[in-house]
Design a protein around this motif. Structure first.
Motif, PDB file in Angstrom:
ATOM      1  N   LEU A 115      28.875   4.856  -4.950  1.00  0.00           N
ATOM      2  CA  LEU A 115      28.092   4.416  -6.603  1.00  0.00           C
ATOM      3  C   LEU A 115      26.645   4.085  -5.315  1.00  0.00           C
ATOM      4  CD1 LEU A 115      27.245   5.205  -9.117  1.00  0.00           C
ATOM      5  CD2 LEU A 115      29.114   2.801  -8.907  1.00  0.00           C
ATOM      6  N   ILE A 116      27.506   2.696  -4.388  1.00  0.00           N
ATOM      7  CA  ILE A 116      26.149   2.088  -4.194  1.00  0.00           C
ATOM      8  C   ILE A 116      25.606   3.082  -2.821  1.00  0.00           C
ATOM      9  CG2 ILE A 116      25.568   0.565  -2.045  1.00  0.00           C
ATOM     10  CD1 ILE A 116      28.466  -1.282  -2.827  1.00  0.00           C
ATOM     11  N   LEU A 117      25.338   3.471  -2.317  1.00  0.00           N
ATOM     12  CA  LEU A 117      24.448   4.877  -1.164  1.00  0.00           C
ATOM     13  C   LEU A 117      23.793   5.943  -2.545  1.00  0.00           C
ATOM     14  CD1 LEU A 117      27.272   5.740   1.476  1.00  0.00           C
ATOM     15  CD2 LEU A 117      25.265   3.762   1.523  1.00  0.00           C
ATOM     16  N   SER A 118      24.190   5.770  -3.142  1.00  0.00           N
ATOM     17  CA  SER A 118      23.766   7.342  -4.177  1.00  0.00           C
ATOM     18  C   SER A 118      22.734   6.731  -4.990  1.00  0.00           C
ATOM     19  CB  SER A 118      24.453   8.230  -5.615  1.00  0.00           C
ATOM     20  OG  SER A 118      26.022   8.436  -4.619  1.00  0.00           O
ATOM     21  N   SER A 119      22.756   5.455  -5.328  1.00  0.00           N
ATOM     22  CA  SER A 119      22.129   5.002  -6.648  1.00  0.00           C
ATOM     23  C   SER A 119      20.475   3.945  -5.460  1.00  0.00           C
ATOM     24  CB  SER A 119      22.510   3.209  -6.253  1.00  0.00           C
ATOM     25  OG  SER A 119      23.469   3.568  -7.187  1.00  0.00           O
ATOM     26  N   ILE A 120      21.218   3.515  -4.111  1.00  0.00           N
ATOM     27  CA  ILE A 120      19.760   3.586  -3.473  1.00  0.00           C
ATOM     28  C   ILE A 120      18.891   4.633  -3.248  1.00  0.00           C
ATOM     29  CG2 ILE A 120      19.192   2.533  -1.122  1.00  0.00           C
ATOM     30  CD1 ILE A 120      21.711   0.779  -1.359  1.00  0.00           C
ATOM     31  N   TYR A 121      20.111   5.746  -2.642  1.00  0.00           N
ATOM     32  CA  TYR A 121      19.266   7.610  -2.538  1.00  0.00           C
ATOM     33  C   TYR A 121      18.226   7.791  -3.569  1.00  0.00           C
ATOM     34  CZ  TYR A 121      18.413  12.217  -1.064  1.00  0.00           C
ATOM     35  OH  TYR A 121      17.519  13.295  -0.828  1.00  0.00           O
ATOM     36  N   ILE A 122      18.659   7.578  -4.421  1.00  0.00           N
ATOM     37  CA  ILE A 122      18.219   8.239  -6.346  1.00  0.00           C
ATOM     38  C   ILE A 122      16.708   7.649  -5.891  1.00  0.00           C
ATOM     39  CG2 ILE A 122      18.345   8.619  -7.777  1.00  0.00           C
ATOM     40  CD1 ILE A 122      20.627   9.960  -7.335  1.00  0.00           C
ATOM     41  N   THR A 123      17.041   6.321  -6.087  1.00  0.00           N
ATOM     42  CA  THR A 123      16.070   4.894  -6.171  1.00  0.00           C
ATOM     43  C   THR A 123      14.938   5.020  -5.972  1.00  0.00           C
ATOM     44  OG1 THR A 123      17.594   3.856  -8.004  1.00  0.00           O
ATOM     45  CG2 THR A 123      15.401   2.687  -7.066  1.00  0.00           C
TER      46      THR A 123
ATOM     47  N   ILE B 188      12.965   6.549   5.884  1.00  0.00           N
ATOM     48  CA  ILE B 188      13.570   5.356   6.631  1.00  0.00           C
ATOM     49  C   ILE B 188      14.697   5.296   5.522  1.00  0.00           C
ATOM     50  CG2 ILE B 188      14.079   4.372   8.210  1.00  0.00           C
ATOM     51  CD1 ILE B 188      12.277   6.196   8.740  1.00  0.00           C
ATOM     52  N   VAL B 189      14.818   4.292   4.951  1.00  0.00           N
ATOM     53  CA  VAL B 189      15.195   3.798   4.014  1.00  0.00           C
ATOM     54  C   VAL B 189      16.640   4.754   3.460  1.00  0.00           C
ATOM     55  CG1 VAL B 189      16.085   2.622   1.638  1.00  0.00           C
ATOM     56  CG2 VAL B 189      14.488   1.938   3.786  1.00  0.00           C
ATOM     57  N   SER B 190      16.617   6.068   2.480  1.00  0.00           N
ATOM     58  CA  SER B 190      16.554   7.316   2.070  1.00  0.00           C
ATOM     59  C   SER B 190      17.593   8.496   2.907  1.00  0.00           C
ATOM     60  CB  SER B 190      14.977   8.606   1.407  1.00  0.00           C
ATOM     61  OG  SER B 190      14.900   7.604   0.397  1.00  0.00           O
ATOM     62  N   ALA B 191      16.876   8.347   4.215  1.00  0.00           N
ATOM     63  CA  ALA B 191      18.228   9.353   4.963  1.00  0.00           C
ATOM     64  C   ALA B 191      18.738   8.622   5.865  1.00  0.00           C
ATOM     65  CB  ALA B 191      16.630   9.902   6.469  1.00  0.00           C
ATOM     66  N   SER B 192      19.201   7.292   6.035  1.00  0.00           N
ATOM     67  CA  SER B 192      19.349   7.051   5.775  1.00  0.00           C
ATOM     68  C   SER B 192      21.147   6.782   5.212  1.00  0.00           C
ATOM     69  CB  SER B 192      19.359   5.024   6.235  1.00  0.00           C
ATOM     70  OG  SER B 192      19.123   4.632   7.119  1.00  0.00           O
TER      71      SER B 192
ATOM     72  N   GLY C  59       0.808  -1.129   0.527  1.00  0.00           N
ATOM     73  CA  GLY C  59       0.117  -0.018   0.264  1.00  0.00           C
ATOM     74  C   GLY C  59       0.845   1.275  -0.109  1.00  0.00           C
ATOM     75  N   LYS C  60       0.144   2.573  -0.565  1.00  0.00           N
ATOM     76  CA  LYS C  60       0.690   3.240  -0.599  1.00  0.00           C
ATOM     77  C   LYS C  60       1.847   4.360   0.964  1.00  0.00           C
ATOM     78  CE  LYS C  60      -1.948   5.111  -4.557  1.00  0.00           C
ATOM     79  NZ  LYS C  60      -2.885   3.981  -4.167  1.00  0.00           N
ATOM     80  N   LYS C  61       0.709   3.969   2.183  1.00  0.00           N
ATOM     81  CA  LYS C  61       1.228   5.058   2.940  1.00  0.00           C
ATOM     82  C   LYS C  61       2.210   3.593   3.530  1.00  0.00           C
ATOM     83  CE  LYS C  61      -1.268   6.287   6.019  1.00  0.00           C
ATOM     84  NZ  LYS C  61      -2.859   6.458   7.338  1.00  0.00           N
ATOM     85  N   LYS C  62       2.042   2.576   3.906  1.00  0.00           N
ATOM     86  CA  LYS C  62       3.197   2.264   4.438  1.00  0.00           C
ATOM     87  C   LYS C  62       4.570   2.564   2.952  1.00  0.00           C
ATOM     88  CE  LYS C  62       1.235  -1.584   6.471  1.00  0.00           C
ATOM     89  NZ  LYS C  62       0.292  -3.274   6.867  1.00  0.00           N
ATOM     90  N   MET C  63       4.446   2.422   2.741  1.00  0.00           N
ATOM     91  CA  MET C  63       5.247   2.541   1.313  1.00  0.00           C
ATOM     92  C   MET C  63       6.182   3.877   1.316  1.00  0.00           C
ATOM     93  SD  MET C  63       6.218  -0.396  -1.323  1.00  0.00           S
ATOM     94  CE  MET C  63       7.080   0.780  -2.404  1.00  0.00           C
ATOM     95  N   LEU C  64       5.859   4.806   1.922  1.00  0.00           N
ATOM     96  CA  LEU C  64       5.966   6.358   1.409  1.00  0.00           C
ATOM     97  C   LEU C  64       6.893   5.735   2.969  1.00  0.00           C
ATOM     98  CD1 LEU C  64       3.202   7.959   0.617  1.00  0.00           C
ATOM     99  CD2 LEU C  64       5.015   7.935  -0.321  1.00  0.00           C
TER     100      LEU C  64
END
Length: 525
Positions: free
Chosen positions: A435-443, A416-420, A406-411
């Protein structure tokens, strides 16, 4: 022509028109199935989506090549990244107002054609000032078709496919991020240097910008051939036209004749439809002046309860997503350029990210080092392509996860993942970890922004939908503009500031998203 019908006659006609046995929009669009029309639309969405990405991303690749030609400072680069968003902010509300008043299709093909001309204009830039003006105008124009595209996609798909289609749009954006550095890798290192008309000096970056005009040109041609949104037609009392669009989509999707479409009548979403069913449509068609007046009246309802609370929340979330995503995304090529320069001048030796970024800082007022363009940038483009390819895979995976979580849980998880990952960039010890951290963050952050667009579309009624998206994106682009102007300033103060600032902003989206209503599988109104 019959005389105008007054309010009493309207009530009389309403009573004469049976409401039963009439299909709602959701029933009508579901009956069209999913097939050839949707596939054709997805093919047109590719250059359309690329146009939006190209408009605000090409400058990131132009910087290293044009730095010497245009004498660009770190602040100039920040301004060039921000200027398209300033243009988008200046026009966002107007575009949404016009689109909700006059339709999606017209805005789409006119907007993309105009954007193509402005991108061509930017490719002829000979100075920083001319380029700033061209990019501002381009941003001002592309804002309209971007908002209309999101709305159009939602309004020609049933509830079952809406979230998935928005994920496909996000995938298209991500693929554009793969293609753009690939195009840069072929064009920017090329030996393109000549003069037109004794005054126009053409360099590789000029040619790069010219090639960026092809996607909006193709998108404009594509939408010129497509029908208007049937939801927009129904909402504006044009059921007869809407029914013809449903029949066309059904015929294309199933290969069957239009007459075999199982639905013959649509619900009356506007009083004008009641006259239409009795052949009185000509009497109630709105004038342009009336459309503008109705659009303005509808716009006012956004700023009073119950819609104003939803508007403030969604605009805030979209602003935080846009700021955290597009600040780092637009500076990624420049960051990897700095990494590439550091390794190039240190015999291929890597170092912690903050150490390598020192080469971006000005060397002082008395610096006399000659400006030299390092064209050995294949690794830079390769790194950016890896990040973009990761976004493609991540966005496709999110299309499946969104139906499970669902959208709320995904958001919440995304924040949390982006901030980390943003915080972790400060501690990155080499290029590969960066490169790995940038890839995860932007995705992950990109997926969050796409989900928010879907939420906005589902929270607001049809007659305010594009206007709301335009307003939300205008506020969001203010965030992106502010982030790109602040990033070089933060970078000068120290390496930690930009990454911890972006991380804290995206972290706040996790908790704000908990306030959103659940919009999964909601029917359009």
């Amino acid at each position: 022509m019959k005389e105008s019908i007054d309010e009493n006659e309207l009530q009389t006609v309403t009573k004469l028109v049976p409401s039963k046995n009439r299909a709602t929009f959701e029933e009508a669009i579901t009956a069209t199935k999913f097939g050839t029309f949707n596939i054709i639309l997805m093919l047109i969405v590719i250059p359309a989506g690329w146009s939006s990405v190209f408009e605000n991303t090409t400058m990131s690749y132009v910087f290293p090549s044009a730095e010497c030609d245009l004498d660009l400072s770190l602040e100039d680069k920040g301004m060039l990244n921000a200027i398209a968003y300033i243009g988008m902010m200046s026009s966002g509300f107007v575009w949404g107002y016009l689109c909700d008043s006059f339709g999606r299709r017209k805005l789409l093909f006119i907007g993309y054609f105009t954007d193509a001309l402005l991108v061509m204009m930017s490719s002829l830039s000979q100075s920083f000032t001319f380029l700033i003006i061209a990019k501002f105008l381009g941003g001002m124009v592309i804002n309209g078709p971007f908002a209309a595209l999101t709305t159009y996609l939602t309004e020609v798909h049933c509830a079952k496919y809406r979230a998935t289609v928005q994920m496909i749009l996000g995938t298209v954006f991500s693929i554009a991020g793969v293609f753009l550095p690939l195009m840069a890798n072929f064009i920017l290192p090329a030996d393109i240097h000549f003069t037109l008309f004794d005054s126009l000096k053409i360099h590789p970056w000029n040619a790069f910008l010219l090639f960026a005009a092809f996607p909006p040109l193709l998108a404009g041609c594509g939408f010129f051939l497509l029908p208007e949104s049937p939801k927009f037609l129904m909402t504006n009392g044009r059921n007869r036209e809407a029914l013809e669009v449903f029949k066309l989509i059904y015929s294309l999707n199933t290969g069957k004749p239009k007459d075999s479409y199982p639905i013959t009548k649509l619900v009356n979403e506007k009083s004008a439809n009641q006259f239409e069913s009795l052949g009185l449509l000509a009497d109630v068609k709105q004038s342009t002046k009336q459309k503008l007046a109705d659009g303005f009246d509808g716009m006012k309802s956004l700023f009073v309860p119950p819609l104003v609370q939803k508007l403030v929340l969604t605009c805030t979330l979209q602003m935080f997503y846009m700021m955290s995503l597009n600040t780092l995304r637009l500076w990624i090529p420049q960051l990897f350029q700095a990494i590439n320069d550091y390794e190039y001048y240190n015999n291929g030796t890597s170092a912690p990210l903050c150490t390598m970024l020192e080469v971006m800082k000005p060397k002082g007022i008395n610096a006399t080092k000659e400006c030299v363009v390092n064209t050995n940038n294949s690794q830079v483009y390769m790194n950016v392509m890896i990040i973009s390819a990761t976004s493609v895979v991540g966005t496709m995976a999110a299309g499946y996860l969104i139906n499970i979580l669902g959208k709320k849980k995904m958001l919440f998880i995304i924040g949390i993942v982006s901030a980390s990952n943003s915080y972790s960039l400060y501690f990155a010890t080499n290029t590969n970890i960066t490169l790995i951290l940038s890839s995860i963050y932007i995705t992950v952050t990109g997926v969050g922004m796409i989900i928010m667009l879907s939420v906005i579309v589902e929270l607001f009624p049809t007659n305010l939908r594009t206007m709301t998206i335009s307003l939300a994106m205008t506020v969001a682009r203010f965030g992106a503009m502010l982030g790109n102007l602040l990033f070089p300033v933060l970078l000068k103060t120290g390496c930690a500031a930009p990454f911890f600032t972006m991380g804290s902003i995206v972290l706040s989206t996790s908790f704000l998203s908990l306030l959103l209503p659940n919009t999964d599988m909601i029917a359009l109104t």
